[in-house]
Scaffold this motif. Sequence first.
Motif, PDB file in Angstrom:
ATOM      1  N   VAL A   6      -5.344   0.766  -7.855  1.00 39.71           N
ATOM      2  CA  VAL A   6      -4.317   1.784  -8.060  1.00 39.71           C
ATOM      3  C   VAL A   6      -4.968   3.127  -8.364  1.00 39.71           C
ATOM      4  CG1 VAL A   6      -2.351   2.462  -9.503  1.00 39.71           C
ATOM      5  CG2 VAL A   6      -2.714   0.050  -8.973  1.00 39.71           C
ATOM      6  N   ALA A  32      10.827   5.545  -8.965  1.00 37.88           N
ATOM      7  CA  ALA A  32       9.998   6.612  -8.405  1.00 37.88           C
ATOM      8  C   ALA A  32      10.660   7.204  -7.167  1.00 37.88           C
ATOM      9  CB  ALA A  32       8.621   6.082  -8.044  1.00 37.88           C
ATOM     10  N   GLU A  36      -0.280   4.934  -7.669  1.00 39.71           N
ATOM     11  CA  GLU A  36       0.044   4.543  -6.296  1.00 39.71           C
ATOM     12  C   GLU A  36      -0.962   3.502  -5.827  1.00 39.71           C
ATOM     13  OE1 GLU A  36      -0.302   6.864  -2.132  1.00 39.71           O
ATOM     14  OE2 GLU A  36       0.991   7.803  -3.614  1.00 39.71           O
ATOM     15  N   ASP A  90      -1.890   8.493 -11.763  1.00 34.17           N
ATOM     16  CA  ASP A  90      -1.476   9.898 -11.691  1.00 34.17           C
ATOM     17  C   ASP A  90      -2.526  10.828 -12.298  1.00 34.17           C
ATOM     18  OD1 ASP A  90       0.813   9.102 -10.410  1.00 34.17           O
ATOM     19  OD2 ASP A  90       2.092   9.272 -12.171  1.00 34.17           O
ATOM     20  N   LYS A 149       0.835  -1.199   0.000  1.00 37.38           N
ATOM     21  CA  LYS A 149       0.000   0.000   0.000  1.00 37.38           C
ATOM     22  C   LYS A 149       0.875   1.257   0.000  1.00 37.38           C
ATOM     23  CE  LYS A 149      -4.074   1.744   2.322  1.00 37.38           C
ATOM     24  NZ  LYS A 149      -5.019   1.540   3.413  1.00 37.38           N
ATOM     25  N   GLY A 150       0.542   2.206  -0.879  1.00 33.56           N
ATOM     26  CA  GLY A 150       1.306   3.436  -0.966  1.00 33.56           C
ATOM     27  C   GLY A 150       2.490   3.361  -1.906  1.00 33.56           C
ATOM     28  N   ARG A 151       2.793   2.167  -2.395  1.00 35.70           N
ATOM     29  CA  ARG A 151       3.946   1.980  -3.286  1.00 35.70           C
ATOM     30  C   ARG A 151       3.625   2.494  -4.686  1.00 35.70           C
ATOM     31  NH1 ARG A 151       6.656  -3.728  -3.095  1.00 35.70           N
ATOM     32  NH2 ARG A 151       7.374  -2.801  -1.180  1.00 35.70           N
ATOM     33  N   ARG A 152       4.617   3.096  -5.320  1.00 34.65           N
ATOM     34  CA  ARG A 152       4.476   3.567  -6.688  1.00 34.65           C
ATOM     35  C   ARG A 152       4.616   2.377  -7.641  1.00 34.65           C
ATOM     36  NH1 ARG A 152       2.333   7.926  -8.185  1.00 34.65           N
ATOM     37  NH2 ARG A 152       3.691   7.988  -9.977  1.00 34.65           N
ATOM     38  N   ASN A 197       1.317   5.315 -14.664  1.00 30.54           N
ATOM     39  CA  ASN A 197       1.882   5.195 -13.322  1.00 30.54           C
ATOM     40  C   ASN A 197       0.850   5.584 -12.268  1.00 30.54           C
ATOM     41  OD1 ASN A 197       4.153   4.668 -14.777  1.00 30.54           O
ATOM     42  ND2 ASN A 197       5.295   6.453 -14.101  1.00 30.54           N
ATOM     43  N   ASP A 215       6.491  -2.847 -10.066  1.00 35.90           N
ATOM     44  CA  ASP A 215       7.032  -1.885  -9.124  1.00 35.90           C
ATOM     45  C   ASP A 215       7.794  -0.804  -9.874  1.00 35.90           C
ATOM     46  OD1 ASP A 215       7.619  -0.914  -6.560  1.00 35.90           O
ATOM     47  OD2 ASP A 215       9.561  -1.910  -6.591  1.00 35.90           O
TER      48      ASP A 215
END
Length: 47
Positions: free
Chosen positions: A25, A46, A14, A28, A2-5, A12, A42
């Motif tokens: 997700v 980023a 998060e 952007d 969670k919160g990973r780009r 892209n 992954d």
Amino acid sequence: MKGRRVITPDGNGEVLETTGDNIEVKLDSGEVKTFASDDVTDDSSAG
């Protein structure tokens, strides 16, 4: 995760949530989409 780009087929974003093999997700662009885990990679570059 969670919160990973991440990189998705639609751009892209998060990670908001992971449920089983699905990853929700926030792109952007502001759009929220759910992808199969195989479709998300992954974004190691980023900041």
